[in-house]
Scaffold this motif. Structure first.
Motif, PDB file in Angstrom:
ATOM      1  N   GLU A  73       0.814  -1.215   0.000  1.00  0.00           N
ATOM      2  CA  GLU A  73       0.000   0.000   0.000  1.00  0.00           C
ATOM      3  C   GLU A  73       0.851   1.270   0.000  1.00  0.00           C
ATOM      4  OE1 GLU A  73      -3.199   0.279  -0.342  1.00  0.00           O
ATOM      5  OE2 GLU A  73      -3.617  -1.873  -0.292  1.00  0.00           O
TER       6      GLU A  73
ATOM      7  N   SER B   7      -3.049   3.211   4.058  1.00  0.00           N
ATOM      8  CA  SER B   7      -2.583   3.122   2.669  1.00  0.00           C
ATOM      9  C   SER B   7      -2.200   4.500   2.164  1.00  0.00           C
ATOM     10  CB  SER B   7      -3.685   2.538   1.792  1.00  0.00           C
ATOM     11  OG  SER B   7      -3.324   2.634   0.440  1.00  0.00           O
TER      12      SER B   7
ATOM     13  N   LEU C 260      -7.606   1.877   5.975  1.00  0.00           N
ATOM     14  CA  LEU C 260      -8.215   0.692   5.350  1.00  0.00           C
ATOM     15  C   LEU C 260      -8.980  -0.112   6.395  1.00  0.00           C
ATOM     16  CD1 LEU C 260      -5.255  -0.510   3.082  1.00  0.00           C
ATOM     17  CD2 LEU C 260      -7.184   0.928   2.425  1.00  0.00           C
TER      18      LEU C 260
ATOM     19  N   LYS D 137      -1.227   4.629  -1.069  1.00  0.00           N
ATOM     20  CA  LYS D 137      -1.679   4.467  -2.455  1.00  0.00           C
ATOM     21  C   LYS D 137      -3.123   4.940  -2.612  1.00  0.00           C
ATOM     22  CE  LYS D 137      -2.432   0.235  -4.015  1.00  0.00           C
ATOM     23  NZ  LYS D 137      -2.121  -1.138  -4.458  1.00  0.00           N
TER      24      LYS D 137
END
Length: 1808
Positions: A573, A609, A597, A611
């Motif tokens: 992530e 995360s 998350l 990302k």
């Protein structure tokens, strides 16, 4: 001699005269308190009594003066920090224990610190041994040795002075220091000594008692005997023990620790002397003297000590008397001054030496209002009583700000104080507080005041290797860790941060208990607008926040947020791209966005995360997170108006939504009006959400749709739609084949052309309007395609009962709102008058024109309005122009300002009363779209109706519509309806022949089961309020909760339906039925009773009854009586209205309002929790009304309001002049006066209350239907209430003259200050009885005394006949400060002898004035007196001041401005800016002159006659006039004088036509009046007028014109002026001026493009390049400026290069990077070292921008240049000047030495 001593009172004993003055002053203050608080405590009375007897106080602040041989102190005061000396012995109490330090509370609120090093020699040795051996197992830490509350005998080891000047007391309990004065020979048995365990032996302990050559032994047996719970003593443990036996001349001592013996008073025979007296000893003492501030005691036969007021036992304070015997404990001994302090407090005299800490310890730091000073102690401080009746102490230093002089009287005079609790002193068991405003207003006082995520400001304290310490306030410091000093890791933080620098930080985490605070300076965290994760619960999945990396591992990164909330970002992530080694990409301290998350708050784990956070940021969120369900009631603000509707923001979350125009009303004619009336920023209430999708939120204001959603009539989804269901919607689209009807939740149905009306239509577009509200009934369903068909036929659908009348009321209310909007928005008086007109109102009018088609009228009141009558309304009347007539209003159009009236006699006659439920014939008088005005028979009554009776009614042709003159059949429902502004409410129908019902309709009405039929069935479902039954024939039946069991068998709190089980077989009787769609209960004879299912009963008595009759709702309601107790069942709770719906019968529903539902204030927030659905409750009937149907009930056991009872109420409004307006149960209203809010008045009485707050109120009495209420605790809870401070005044009999009372200001006027003493009594203080200052305008008082200001007043007199109370607010009467502050600098009012003296002086002056007037009267011919006489001019300013005030202020005391010297009269000063040519109009008119004259005994005729003037006086006047004329000429010639009008400018321009300054001033004059065109014209004139030789003057005008066009013109007009200017002037200056204009007005793009053009066109001009670079550097474009320099060097001749580079370097110093500038200068001067002019410029720049080190280095370079001696001398002079200004004497000497060396080197050349 005496005078000298008074002037210099310091040192030695003060004289008696001074002392007596002080004593009198103190007594005054005490008397003041006696007046205010007659019922004082015993302690206070005693203090006052003793005041006269007390010793004369010394002026000096040191208590030890004169105490040489333990003599008695002159004034008892507490122990101050300044009196604490090293070596002083004290008794202390442990407050707090940490690992390395013990905080000890000392007497009188002092605090000391006991370090781990100062316990005892044996303990210190043990510590050092353990540290050397790295074994810490045997160490007994400080928390094991000491505990809070433990008493210690300690000595002041050292006094440390901190940076801020505060003193820190370092203590020691080392026996060698404590028992320093004792020797082995002075030890005797029975002595109480403190010591420390030195070592642990087999049978006991060796105790260190600090006496050389003496070993003390404590047997273990003695420890076991002395303690209930014997524990093993540790090395270093502190002990208080008694000497049992002394052996070998004091070399061996046996000890015991038995508490009873230790608590016995010590004996004088024990050999105590002043040198070895120890604190903590219990002694018997004799009271020698009792003073106000404490006691003087004799103890141990020969010693004298003092007991300050903090250590006197409060309960026995009044019983202390000289010669009394008391037990006391020594608190402190000062060896040098022989000062001994003792305590008589019981907790210190007890055997067990432990002090209990307060339970409310967390109140430290709190700010407390409403504190009162109970006693003031000179030289010590004051005692305060807090609102909770606890006592606190203010040290004298905290009575004032640190720099202010002390003023005890000022503090005493204030009735109430606000304080902050500083600390709790365990030795005195009292809180120490501060009255300092700076301390009270301090934002952060404790660590508890800080919260994570807060942005705070602090000062850099110190830079450490691991971070930076930031000081937020006196006691609060935080650490900014090194990684948090900046967004990046700083290598040299000392370059960015210096000590004392102000910085803003954000709190990362705070640990208040351990006093640890962590801050961050990371910009990304400080400016983050994302939600903060303060705990794991905040970190919900899907949320994004900024966090910082604390650890980078192979498996991912650990990210921390606030309060140590942290989570893991796994490898997968970290980024959308693959990362193998996270250490290469991320670093510790990096701030990144992280998305949650997974989160587990219980385990404190979180998965994050990077990302997802990055991906999410690129996409727009699909829909704002907002809790907006369909059917939710909302409020919104209009943001923007568009053609089809309004764009609004839902409050309070500002979520965007759309309110289409067609959704503003059920009446389509009202929609455009409402749209027109609403403005951007208006708030719209009663909105409801009908559709919420991904794109938009659609709102509606249609009342019928809102009602359907609130009642739950309709379907939320296609799956809920059933055939036969009735829905309320609106026309969405009209097609030729039918109309599409939209419903809430986005459902859309099609009504085909055949299902629109009962009549045949060819085209659907003519039948309905877009947006029209309709009732639709579902006829067909297509499950697969999810489509359904509806019918809109009026014969097929059933309109809600009473729906037509409700729609009419709503529609007319909307019209009224629109009218008010137009009236208030334009602020036009006419529209406001029109909005106030009502239908049926009679007006007096004048005929304007009279024709066959109608007439127009005029009105004196409604000027500008169009008033007209149609021919139908003037029929039968002969009107002529100018005739006066009476007309009745039919219709008012506020927008068009027109009024329709009628002059028909039948409408103007006397109104006859109407009978309800009676039918009348009505005539239509006026029709306006959806509404019409009708008249009822010959009653002369008018009312308003709707033109359509049904929502679905359509008008296919004009003949269907209502027209004026038509007749209707109406039935009066209500003869005077409040919602219709008193007009009758009627139902109507067209007078048409009755239609015979068809056979098919008759058959349809009798489907279903018969009334009274017995049926069998099976229970299908059981709900709290009903039971569903499946009948034998397959049908469905319903059993209401009230039909399950007999009313007598129902117990309150039970659920009757729960007695029936699902699946059981039952026998029931049919008692009625319900309509399938609306669920309304209908009688069986209803003609449209289709799709119904039967209502059943299970009650045995009804099953057995044979002649069972159906009972209507009306009959059932009539059977109830007000006050009767009935059984009801809870059916629904309305959260918005906070009301409960209960049902007592199948057809009867009652309402219980919130105030009739609860009896306890705690239940206010969640009343629904008290009652469950279907629960049986006992209720009392409050109100029964059949039309309109209203059935109100009460669950509190009462059904009406009674006098002298207590009830709940809700605050509806807060009005300063009235108090609180309160809504009571059962429709009652009441008010609470400000004097009835509390038993003790507070300064801001209404501040503690808010709208919708629930209160317990006491009902005093009812006046005109409104209750007078009281919130006084003495009324609500007489038994529990505290003593009343401000008594309730019920009548004038309770008041008497001379009494002091408090009250609130009601208003301030010319007659005086009106003060509310109670809810019925208002007193008045005349202005001269209000303040000691002279005021000539009561507005000064208005500003200082807003309504509800709390004042203390004295009653002067009471006129009981007229019910008047005369009051005084003067300080001499009330003992309070003046109501006006000294800061206003008002003159004092003269009183007494001064007033008499002033009056006699005034009379003398007047007599002189009269005699002068008589002398001159006969000399001059009579003419109007326009100027002041000479005598008046010669009067002093003070006299003029009095004359102006005399007429109105004669009866009052005369004011005079107090001046330092009044020997000679001061002249009247003329203010600056006075113009002598103002003309005679500016002087006083004759009437004003008359007012200014004296009015005592002056002849009035004489004042009107003109004075004759002597020849000399006339000559003087002539000279004065000439002098004024000369001054005027000089003033007009003054060049700095600015003309005020166009004529003055024109006059000046004739004299100076070439002056550009004058032309520009003329332009500015026009621009101030926003006359742009005139300013342009002046500029054009100037360009034509100014001579062509005056190039600079012309350029100035062109520049002004360019400026004008830039500010007020367009881009094109500016361009044209620029092109013209280029033709007439030198191009280069014009270009430069325009570039400057662009730069100043922030048009950077235009400026840059112009500069680019300039450097191309004038590339050989050095100034252009420099100007451009200057612009670039000011814009921060350093790189662009560097590139420009290279271009400039290529374009310019090489000889200019040096100067250009030097200029560029100067610009870098000023606007760019100083380092870059230095580099450029160094390069030039290396190449051209003999350019001394550049050296000089470089030195100047470095002095301004560089460091001292760099400047000295530069001077050293310069003085070694190989240039002429003359130039070097110049540089030496500059060097010396610089050092004298910025250097030290050493550096100056060094320069001189360098100069001598230079002279010696140069030799003869230099000396010449």
């Amino acid at each position: 001699m005496a005078s000298i001593e008074e002037d210099f009172p310091r040192g030695g004993t003060a004289k008696k005269t001074t002392e007596s003055r002080i004593v009198v002053q103190r007594t005054e203050v005490d008397n003041l308190f006696q007046v205010n608080e007659p019922a004082e405590t015993k302690k206070r009375k005693g203090a006052v009594k003793d005041d006269g007897k007390k010793l004369k106080k010394q002026k000096t602040g040191k208590e030890k003066d004169g105490l040489t041989l333990n003599a008695a102190t002159k004034c008892v005061e507490i122990l101050h920090y300044k009196n604490v000396k090293e070596g002083m012995l004290m008794l202390g109490c442990v407050k707090e224990v940490t690992d390395f330090e013990v905080t000890v509370g000392l007497p009188c609120g002092l605090q000391g610190f006991l370090s781990i090093k100062n316990i005892s020699d044996s303990y210190t040795k043990l510590l050092s041994d353990q540290l050397d051996s790295d074994d810490t197992e045997d160490i007994c830490s400080l928390p094991h040795l000491f505990h809070p509350g433990m008493l210690l005998r300690c000595v002041v080891a050292k006094l440390d002075v901190a940076k801020g000047g505060s003193v820190s007391i370092q203590l020691s309990i080392n026996p060698k220091l404590v028992n320093k004065a004792l020797t082995s020979s002075s030890l005797t048995s029975g002595m109480i000594l403190s010591g420390s365990v030195e070592s642990v032996e087999d049978h006991g302990y060796i105790v260190d008692i600090g006496i050389n050559g003496t070993k003390a032994f404590l047997p273990k047996k003695a420890v076991k005997d002395g303690h209930n719970k014997p524990e093993e003593l540790k090395v270093g443990q502190y002990l208080t023990s008694q000497v049992e036996e002394v052996k070998n001349s004091g070399r061996v001592v046996r000890l015991s620790v038995s508490p009873p013996t230790a608590s016995q008073a010590c004996d004088p025979q024990q050999g105590w002397t002043l040198t070895n007296l120890l604190p903590g000893l219990l002694v018997k003492a004799t009271i020698k003297k009792v003073t106000k501030h404490g006691l003087l005691l004799d103890f141990l036969s020969s010693f004298t000590g003092q007991v300050d007021f903090l250590h006197m036992e409060p309960e026995q304070a009044s019983s202390y008397a000289g010669g009394g015997e008391v037990q006391a404990r020594l608190l402190y001994v000062e060896p040098s001054t022989r000062l001994v302090g003792l305590s008589l407090r019981s907790y210190l005299l007890q055997p067990t030496a432990t002090i209990i800490h307060p339970s409310d310890g967390n109140c430290i730091g709190e700010v407390v209002n409403g504190c009162k000073i109970t006693a003031m102690h000179h030289m010590s401080g004051a005692m305060l009583e807090l609102p909770n009746k606890t006592v606190a102490f203010v040290h004298k230093n905290h009575l004032k700000e640190s720099q202010e002089p002390s003023n005890e009287n000022k503090v005493l005079a204030k009735p109430e104080h606000t304080c902050r609790i500083l600390d709790f002193s365990p030795m005195e068991q009292i809180h120490f507080v501060s009255l300092r405003k700076s301390v009270i207003e301090r934002r952060f006082f404790r660590y508890h005041d800080l919260k994570a995520g807060q942005v705070v400001e602090g000062t850099v304290s110190v830079l450490l290797t691991h971070g930076m310490v930031v000081t937020l306030s006196a006691h609060i410091k935080g650490l900014v860790p090194r990684t948090h000093l900046s967004d990046i890791i700083l290598k040299n933080p000392e370059k960015k941060y210096v000590e004392g620098m102000k910085v803003q930080c954000r709190v990362l985490s705070v640990d208040a208990d351990n006093k640890k605070l962590y801050l961050t300076r990371k910009k990304a965290l400080m400016e983050s607008s994302l939600p903060l994760f303060l705990n794991y619960a905040d970190a919900r999945p899907g949320r994004v926040s900024h966090g910082y990396v604390v650890c980078v591992k192979d498996f991912g990164c650990i990210v921390r947020f606030y309060n140590n909330v942290k989570g893991l970002v796994p490898l997968s992530e970290l980024s959308s791209e693959q990362i193998i080694s996270p250490q290469d990409v991320f670093y510790v301290g990096q701030v990144l966005k992280a998305k949650v998350l997974q989160s587990d708050p219980e385990k404190e784990k979180m998965l994050l995360s990077f990302k997802a956070a990055m991906e999410g940021s690129t996409e727009q969120p699909p829909m704002p997170q907002f809790d907006c369900e369909v059917g939710k009631k909302l409020e919104a603000r209009v943001l923007k108006k568009s053609v089809n509707g309004l764009e609004v923001a839902i409050l309070p979350d500002e979520v965007r939504a759309i309110l289409p125009t067609m959704h503003l009303s059920d009446h389509m004619s009202n929609c455009p009006l409402l749209w027109e009336g609403l403005q951007e920023g208006d708030i719209i209430s009663n909105l409801i959400c009908v559709l919420k999708n991904r794109k938009d939120i659609i709102l509606t204001k249609k009342p019928t749709v809102r009602w359907s959603l609130e009642e739950g009539v309709g379907a939320k989804d296609f799956s809920e739609v059933t055939i036969g269901m009735q829905l309320i919607g609106w026309i969405k689209n009209i097609m030729s084949y039918g109309v599409f009807v939209e419903f809430p939740y986005g459902l859309v149905g099609l009504a085909p052309k055949s299902a629109l009306t009962n009549r045949f239509i060819t085209d659907a577009t003519v039948a309905f309007q877009l947006g029209q509200t309709v009732i639709a009934k579902v006829t067909n369903l297509d499950e697969e395609k999810k489509r359904f068909l509806v019918t809109l036929k009026m014969s097929e659908v059933i309109a809600p009962e009473g729906g037509a009348q409700t729609r009419l009321i709503n529609g007319l209310q909307e019209r009224r709102v629109v009218n008010e909007m137009f009236a208030t928005r334009d602020n036009v008086d006419l529209r406001q008058q029109l909005a106030a007109l009502t239908v049926g109102q009679k007006l007096k009018l004048t005929v304007d024109t009279a024709e066959d088609s109608g007439a127009t009228f005029k009105s004196d009141d409604l000027v500008g309005a169009t008033i007209l009558a149609t021919k139908h309304h003037v029929m039968g009347t002969n009107l002529t122009s100018g005739q006066k007539v009476t007309a009745v209003v039919l219709y008012v159009d506020v927008l068009l300002t027109s009024v329709h009236v009628s002059v028909l006699h039948k409408l103007l006659g006397k109104k006859k009363s109407l009978t309800e439920e009676t039918k009348y014939t009505a005539t239509l008088q006026h029709v306006d779209k959806d509404f019409a005005v009708i008249s009822l028979d010959d009653t002369a009554q008018l009312t308003v109706i709707q033109t359509s009776n049904h929502l679905n009614e359509t008008f296919l042709s004009e003949s269907d519509r209502l027209k004026a003159g038509m007749c209707l059949a109406v039935e009066v429902i209500e003869s005077s309806c409040q919602e219709l502004q008193g007009l009758p409410l009627v139902s109507w129908q067209r007078t048409a022949p009755k239609r015979q019902r068809t056979m098919s309709e008759k058959q349809a009405s009798f489907n279903g089961h018969l009334f009274g039929e017995i049926l069998q069935g099976k229970v299908r479902t059981v709900k709290p309020t009903c039971i569903r039954v499946t009948l034998e024939d397959g049908g469905t039946g319903n059993i209401h909760v009230s039909e399950v069991m007999e009313a007598a068998d129902v117990c309150p709190g039970t659920f009757p339906t729960s007695s029936v089980k699902v699946g059981s077989m039952i026998t029931a009787k049919v008692i009625g039925g319900r309509e399938a769609t609306s669920h309304r209960f209908l009688p069986f004879s209803h003609p449209k009773f289709t799709y119904m299912f039967p209502e059943l009963t299970l009650i045995p008595s009804k099953l057995d009854q044979k002649d069972f009759k159906s009972v209507t709702a009306k009959e059932k309601l009539s059977s109830y009586k007000v006050g009767e107790e009935i059984v009801c069942f809870v059916s629904k709770f309305h959260p918005q209205r906070k009301s409960l719906e209960v049902t007592s019968d199948l057809c009867v529903t009652g309402t219980v309002e919130l105030l009739a539902m609860i009896t306890d204030l705690k239940d206010f927030s969640h009343p629904e929790k008290l009652y469950k659905l279907g629960q049986a409750v006992r209720a009392r009937v409050v109100e029964i009304n059949t039309k309109p149907q209203r059935f109100a009930l009460s669950l509190t056991g009462v059904h009406k309001l009674d006098k002298d009872s207590v009830s709940l109420g809700m605050v509806t409004n807060i009005q300063p002049h009235v108090g609180l307006l309160v809504k009571l149960p059962f429709g009652g209203l009441g008010s609470v006066a400000v004097t009835d809010l509390a038993d003790a008045y507070k300064p801001n009485p209404l501040g503690a209350y808010r709208k919708d707050q629930l209160l317990r109120c006491y009902l005093l009495h009812n006046e005109n239907g409104k209750w007078k209420l009281s919130l006084r605790p003495s009324r609500l809870n007489p038994k529990e209430a505290k003593p009343v401070k401000d008594a309730e005044i019920l009548s004038l009999k309770e008041l008497k003259a001379g009494q002091l009372v408090r009250g609130y200001v009601k208003s301030v006027g010319e007659q005086g200050i009106f003060i509310r003493l109670s809810n019925s009594i208002i007193g008045r203080a005349e202005l001269q009885k209000s303040t000691k200052y002279f005021i000539n305008n009561h507005k000064v008082l208005c500003e200082q005394l807003p309504p509800n200001t709390l004042l203390t007043t004295k009653i002067l007199s009471i006129d009981r006949e007229k019910e008047l109370v005369n009051l005084s607010l003067l300080p001499v009467d009330t003992g309070k400060p003046d109501i006006l502050p000294d800061s206003l600098s008002l003159p004092l009012r003269l009183v007494g002898e001064e007033k008499k003296k002033h009056d006699t002086e005034k009379k003398k002056k007047r007599a002189l004035f009269d005699s002068r007037e008589e002398q001159t009267e006969s000399e001059v011919p009579k003419k109007k007196k326009k100027k002041k006489t000479k005598v008046e001019e010669n009067d002093s300013g003070v006299e003029v001041y009095f004359r102006e005030e005399e007429d109105e202020e004669e009866p009052k005391a005369v004011a005079v401005k107090v001046t330092p010297s009044s020997s000679g009269p001061s002249r009247l000063q003329v203010a600056t800016g006075f113009s002598w040519d103002e003309g005679l109009s500016s002087l006083k008119p004759a009437s004003a002159a008359k007012d200014a004259d004296c009015s005592d005994g002056e002849d009035q005729e004489g004042s009107n006659k003109l004075q004759k003037k002597s020849r000399r006086e006339l000559e003087q006047e002539k000279k004065a006039a000439e002098k004024a004329l000369v001054q005027r000429e000089i003033k007009l010639m003054d060049p700095s004088l600015r003309p005020q009008d166009a004529a003055a400018f024109e006059r000046l321009l004739l004299a100076s036509p070439n002056s550009s300054l004058l032309w520009l001033q003329y332009m500015a004059h026009h621009l101030q009046a926003t006359q742009i065109e005139q300013a342009r014209a002046v500029a054009e004139r100037a360009l034509k007028t100014i001579s062509f030789r005056e190039e600079q003057e012309k350029l100035n005008v062109w520049v002004a014109l360019l400026n004008l066009e830039n500010m007020y013109g367009t881009e094109e007009s500016l361009k044209k002026v620029f092109e013209r200017a280029l033709q007439f002037c030198e191009p280069m200056p014009v270009y430069q001026q325009l570039a400057d204009i662009y730069a100043k007005s922030d048009k950077t793009k235009e400026a840059e493009s112009l500069y680019k053009l300039m450097v191309k066109r004038f590339r050989q001009n050095k100034a252009v390049w420099l100007s451009y670079s200057n612009f670039l550097l000011q814009q921060g474009q350093s790189d662009a400026a560097n590139a420009l320099l290279q271009r400039a060097l290529k374009s310019l001749p090489s000889k200019e290069s040096v100067d250009v580079i030097a200029k560029f370097a100067q610009l870098e110093f000023r606007y760019g990077d100083a380092e870059k500038g230095r580099t450029m200068f160094d390069k030039i001067l290396t190449s051209y070292p003999k350019r001394t002019d550049l050296w000089s410029v470089y030195i100047d720049l470095l002095i301004k921008h560089g460091s001292q080190k760099d400047i000295r280095a530069l001077f050293d370079r310069v003085i070694h240049l190989s240039v002429s001696v003359k130039k070097i001398k110049f540089f030496f002079k500059r060097y010396l000047e610089y050092e004298k200004k910025h250097g030290t004497s050493q550096s100056v000497q060094a320069v001189k030495e360098k100069a001598v060396e230079f002279v010696e080197a140069k030799g003869t050349e230099a000396s010449n």
